[in-house]
Motif scaffolding. Structure first.
Motif, PDB file in Angstrom:
ATOM      1  N   VAL A 138      -5.203   2.676  -0.329  1.00 12.18           N
ATOM      2  CA  VAL A 138      -4.698   3.897  -0.026  1.00 12.18           C
ATOM      3  C   VAL A 138      -3.599   3.238  -1.643  1.00 12.18           C
ATOM      4  O   VAL A 138      -2.385   2.349  -1.322  1.00 12.18           O
ATOM      5  CB  VAL A 138      -3.469   3.785   1.199  1.00 12.18           C
ATOM      6  N   GLU A 139      -2.724   4.416  -1.909  1.00 15.61           N
ATOM      7  CA  GLU A 139      -1.825   3.764  -3.523  1.00 15.61           C
ATOM      8  C   GLU A 139      -0.624   4.196  -2.892  1.00 15.61           C
ATOM      9  O   GLU A 139      -0.009   5.099  -1.706  1.00 15.61           O
ATOM     10  CB  GLU A 139      -2.255   4.485  -4.035  1.00 15.61           C
ATOM     11  N   LYS A 140       0.815   3.413  -2.850  1.00 15.10           N
ATOM     12  CA  LYS A 140       1.619   3.606  -2.633  1.00 15.10           C
ATOM     13  C   LYS A 140       2.877   4.992  -3.198  1.00 15.10           C
ATOM     14  O   LYS A 140       2.522   5.692  -4.445  1.00 15.10           O
ATOM     15  CB  LYS A 140       2.754   2.616  -3.570  1.00 15.10           C
ATOM     16  N   ARG A 141       3.548   5.152  -2.340  1.00 12.03           N
ATOM     17  CA  ARG A 141       3.939   6.742  -3.259  1.00 12.03           C
ATOM     18  C   ARG A 141       5.326   5.992  -3.465  1.00 12.03           C
ATOM     19  O   ARG A 141       6.119   5.087  -3.455  1.00 12.03           O
ATOM     20  CB  ARG A 141       4.349   7.212  -1.509  1.00 12.03           C
ATOM     21  N   PRO A 142       5.919   6.447  -5.015  1.00 10.20           N
ATOM     22  CA  PRO A 142       6.514   5.916  -6.352  1.00 10.20           C
ATOM     23  C   PRO A 142       8.226   6.449  -5.895  1.00 10.20           C
ATOM     24  O   PRO A 142       8.784   5.778  -5.742  1.00 10.20           O
ATOM     25  CB  PRO A 142       5.985   5.906  -7.675  1.00 10.20           C
ATOM     26  N   ASP A 143       7.788   7.684  -5.148  1.00  5.62           N
ATOM     27  CA  ASP A 143       9.270   8.188  -5.059  1.00  5.62           C
ATOM     28  C   ASP A 143       9.550   8.243  -3.346  1.00  5.62           C
ATOM     29  O   ASP A 143      10.851   8.203  -3.120  1.00  5.62           O
ATOM     30  CB  ASP A 143       8.594   9.271  -5.164  1.00  5.62           C
ATOM     31  N   MET A 144       8.949   7.558  -3.006  1.00  8.26           N
ATOM     32  CA  MET A 144       9.367   6.790  -1.493  1.00  8.26           C
ATOM     33  C   MET A 144       9.595   4.946  -1.449  1.00  8.26           C
ATOM     34  O   MET A 144       9.002   4.704  -1.717  1.00  8.26           O
ATOM     35  CB  MET A 144       9.027   7.743  -0.683  1.00  8.26           C
ATOM     36  N   THR A 145      10.670   4.393  -0.368  1.00  8.47           N
ATOM     37  CA  THR A 145      10.560   3.858   0.728  1.00  8.47           C
ATOM     38  C   THR A 145      10.866   4.180   1.805  1.00  8.47           C
ATOM     39  O   THR A 145      11.882   4.212   2.078  1.00  8.47           O
ATOM     40  CB  THR A 145      11.881   2.570  -0.348  1.00  8.47           C
ATOM     41  N   PHE A 146       9.320   3.415   2.280  1.00 10.18           N
ATOM     42  CA  PHE A 146       9.394   3.353   4.021  1.00 10.18           C
ATOM     43  C   PHE A 146       8.204   2.211   4.486  1.00 10.18           C
ATOM     44  O   PHE A 146       8.025   1.683   3.635  1.00 10.18           O
ATOM     45  CB  PHE A 146       9.324   4.405   4.439  1.00 10.18           C
ATOM     46  N   THR A 147       8.912   1.892   5.807  1.00  8.06           N
ATOM     47  CA  THR A 147       7.551   1.213   5.866  1.00  8.06           C
ATOM     48  C   THR A 147       6.189   1.690   5.520  1.00  8.06           C
ATOM     49  O   THR A 147       5.800   2.441   6.237  1.00  8.06           O
ATOM     50  CB  THR A 147       7.863   0.435   7.722  1.00  8.06           C
ATOM     51  N   ASP A 148       5.532   0.763   5.427  1.00  9.33           N
ATOM     52  CA  ASP A 148       3.882   0.346   5.075  1.00  9.33           C
ATOM     53  C   ASP A 148       3.365   1.541   4.506  1.00  9.33           C
ATOM     54  O   ASP A 148       2.192   2.037   4.273  1.00  9.33           O
ATOM     55  CB  ASP A 148       3.143   1.427   6.846  1.00  9.33           C
ATOM     56  N   ASN A 149       4.523   1.722   3.160  1.00  9.33           N
ATOM     57  CA  ASN A 149       4.313   2.565   1.782  1.00  9.33           C
ATOM     58  C   ASN A 149       3.154   1.519   1.717  1.00  9.33           C
ATOM     59  O   ASN A 149       3.128   1.171   1.132  1.00  9.33           O
ATOM     60  CB  ASN A 149       5.318   2.135   1.362  1.00  9.33           C
TER      61      ASN A 149
END
Length: 413
Positions: free
Chosen positions: A275-286
């Protein structure tokens, strides 16, 4: 361990049985020839290799099915709360039901045991063939020696006839008849020489040697005074019958394996999804990858195949039993025939021995009559022909006795 013990016993039986082809009182020459044949014969080597292949199959079946690996790349990336799925890696291993691998090993071992019996049968048949050729060579060479003695005897008769011819007590016809008889014996001897070469070549082929290599045989054989006692019950240990026991056992192991194969299979697997990280968001399990253990159960709902196999195995066992009974009857008949022919050879030998002594007495009377000048060379030839007939008959009886003895030993020892 049980199968190993049976196999060990069977091997021991063969080692002991192979020695019984050498009849008591015979020389070690036949035993040596049998050993050479067992070592060099290509057919035996073929059977040995087939047994080794069958034994190796035990290792072949002691394996699991292929482990499955899969790799997938998401062309259209599905979005999740933690990010986009990029690719997937999967691995799965199917496991047979408990005891299936052991059932496969037992079945493969039973087939190897059955193949070993085939090796034993082939070796015993080879020993039988070598023994029969051996006694046939003995017969041919013993007859050659008898012919040589009779040719020398006729030459002495010819000298008597020539001496009688000089004093007018014999005719030229008597001399010519004696010479013709010598020519016939020389012809018989030459025929035996050709037969000897043919049998010797056949025997050498069994030992995988040059066709013209000399084969030595014992110079003298005699029929023993008594024959050992034989029981038809000992036929049951003949490898030709043990073969059916091994085949029956292999079918039983096949049915046990069939029952195991009809059981479910369990599979264990693991799926990994990147799973690729979402660059526009910061949260647990990103961008947290997905790991999914899996359990698979394969159930043979449509099991008609296994039911049919069970019926076939049941029918095969009945077929094996019928084949064994049929072969037992054939071997019993062959044993009865061999014992009968061996007994006949003893009767014939004893009768020929009596007749030969009487013919020798008649010869002595004729030779003594020569001193009084009343010898009849027609009677001399008749007596000589009778003597030769009885001598040849004795040799044939001895050969038959030992040949039938090897057959008896093959069947019950």
């Amino acid at each position: 361990m049980k199968n190993y013990n049976k196999l060990y016993v069977l091997r021991s039986v063969f080692v002991l049985c192979s020695l019984f082809f050498v009849i008591k009182g015979n020389s070690q020459e036949l035993e040596t020839l049998i050993d050479e044949a067992l070592t060099n014969n290509p057919e035996i080597q073929k059977f040995d290799l087939q047994y080794q292949i069958a034994s190796e199959k035990v290792n072949e079946v002691n394996t699991l099915s292929n482990t499955e690996f899969g790799v997938g790349y998401f062309v259209s990336e599905p979005e999740t709360r933690t990010g986009a799925q990029k690719f997937k890696i999967a691995a799965k291993q199917m496991l047979p039901w408990f005891g299936t691998i052991s059932a496969r090993e037992n079945y493969a071992t039973s087939m190897a045991d059955a193949q070993y019996v085939e090796v034993t049968i082939a070796k015993r048949k080879l020993a039988l063939s070598v023994s029969q050729f051996y006694y046939l060579l003995y017969e041919i060479r013993a007859k050659q020696e008898v012919l040589d003695e009779n040719i020398v005897l006729l030459e002495s008769y010819e000298q008597l006839a020539l001496t009688s011819l000089e004093v007018g007590k014999a005719s030229v016809v008597d001399v010519l008849r004696l010479q013709i008889r010598q020519n016939e014996l020389t012809q018989d001897k030459d025929v035996l020489i050709q037969q000897n070469e043919g049998i010797q070549a056949a025997m050498n082929s069994l030992m995988n040697q040059k066709y013209d290599q000399a084969v030595s045989v014992v110079a003298f054989l005699e029929i023993p005074e008594e024959d050992p006692f034989y029981s038809y019950e000992t036929l049951t240990v003949n490898p030709e019958l043990l073969k059916y026991d091994k085949l029956y056992e292999s079918i039983e192991q096949s049915e046990l394996l069939n029952q195991k194969d009809s059981s479910p299979m369990v599979g264990f697997g693991l799926d990994y999804i990147n799973v690729e990280k979402r660059p526009d968001m910061t949260f647990t399990d990103n961008g947290k990858d997905i790991v999914m253990p899996m359990v698979t159960l394969s159930i043979p709902i449509f099991n008609k195949k296994f039911k049919s196999q069970t019926i076939q195995n049941h029918l095969r066992k009945q077929e094996i039993q019928s084949q064994k009974e049929e072969r037992f009857n054939v071997l019993t008949s062959e044993l009865s025939k061999a014992i009968s022919q061996r007994n006949q050879s003893r009767i014939k030998f004893n009768t020929q021995e009596k007749n030969l002594r009487q013919a020798e007495d008649a010869e002595d009377i004729l030779i003594r009559s020569y001193e009084t000048g009343t010898i009849d060379f027609n009677d001399v030839l008749d007596i000589q022909e009778l003597q030769l007939k009885f001598q040849m008959g004795q040799i044939e009886s001895v050969k038959t006795y030992y040949t039938q003895s090897t057959i008896i030993n093959y069947l019950i020892k």
